[in-house]
Design an enzyme around this catalytic site. Sequence first.
Site, PDB file in Angstrom:
ATOM      1  N   ASP A 102       0.842  -1.204   0.000  1.00 50.01           N
ATOM      2  CA  ASP A 102       0.000   0.000   0.000  1.00 50.01           C
ATOM      3  C   ASP A 102       0.873   1.249   0.000  1.00 50.01           C
ATOM      4  O   ASP A 102       2.018   1.211   0.466  1.00 50.01           O
ATOM      5  CB  ASP A 102      -0.851   0.078   1.280  1.00 50.01           C
TER       6      ASP A 102
HETATM    7  N1  URA Z   1      -1.221  -5.787   4.118  1.00 48.02           N
HETATM    8  C1  URA Z   1      -1.677  -4.523   4.087  1.00 48.02           C
HETATM    9  O1  URA Z   1      -2.666  -4.202   4.709  1.00 48.02           O
HETATM   10  N2  URA Z   1      -0.993  -3.638   3.356  1.00 48.02           N
HETATM   11  C2  URA Z   1       0.126  -3.944   2.656  1.00 48.02           C
HETATM   12  O2  URA Z   1       0.717  -3.069   2.019  1.00 48.02           O
HETATM   13  C3  URA Z   1       0.578  -5.259   2.703  1.00 48.02           C
HETATM   14  C4  URA Z   1      -0.117  -6.170   3.434  1.00 48.02           C
END
Ligand code: URA
Length: 232
Positions: A102
């Site tokens: 993310d």
């Molecule tokens: N889980 C999440 O919530 N975000 C990420 O970037 C990776 C795993």
Amino acid sequence: MKLVKLLANLGYGSRKQVTFMFREGRITDDQGAVLYADDQIEHARIRVDQQPLDPPLGLTIMLHKPIGYTCSTSDHGQIIYDLLPPRFRLRSPILASVGRLDKDTSGLLLMTDDGKLLQRIVHPKSHLSKMYEATLARDLVGNEADIFASGTLMLESERTPLAPARMEAINSRSAKLMLTEGRYHQVRRMFAAVSNHVETLHRSRVGGLALGDLPIGEWRALEEQDLKILFE
Ligand code: URA
């Protein structure tokens, strides 16, 4: 592969532009002898304006992704390609991110132009684990590790329960979480499912490969040995 095609695939320009670079004598060997578009020569001996050529195709890198960068080739804000040499975005095949982190997650991101390797890494049968460290808005209550390990936790709008995951508390407001799958926003949604909220999230390991001391925002090419470690 003809030199002109090689350079174009590495993002040095269109075939027409690269042909022109040859005509200008900008492509030489390591001794300064001018090369021609059809020459066959070892990659390591090629120079462009006296500089060694970018890494050959079949490149896999690890990037220490900072918060605020999107795993995308185009976005209004900052993107992971902004952290790489500009030519890398023009390579063909492109260096693609292996899965995504993310925008608000930092840590180890693999990128590769090797489609087969990418499929192998993300394939569920590879069982490559990913290690995350999360800081939390609320204290852990104590049953989270059991819930995550149960293999029965259903996230909202999912059809199948999550595979068992291992959680280890670091302290009352932070934990390590080891996942073997990669569902959308998985870590954040898992903690939301136990009435908590992830404040910061960092990925420190994929398979056997750790981020180590790679500074934030930097990248390095992976060697054969790294790929072995990745699948260990
Ligand atoms: N889980 C999440 O919530 N975000 C990420 O970037 C990776 C795993």
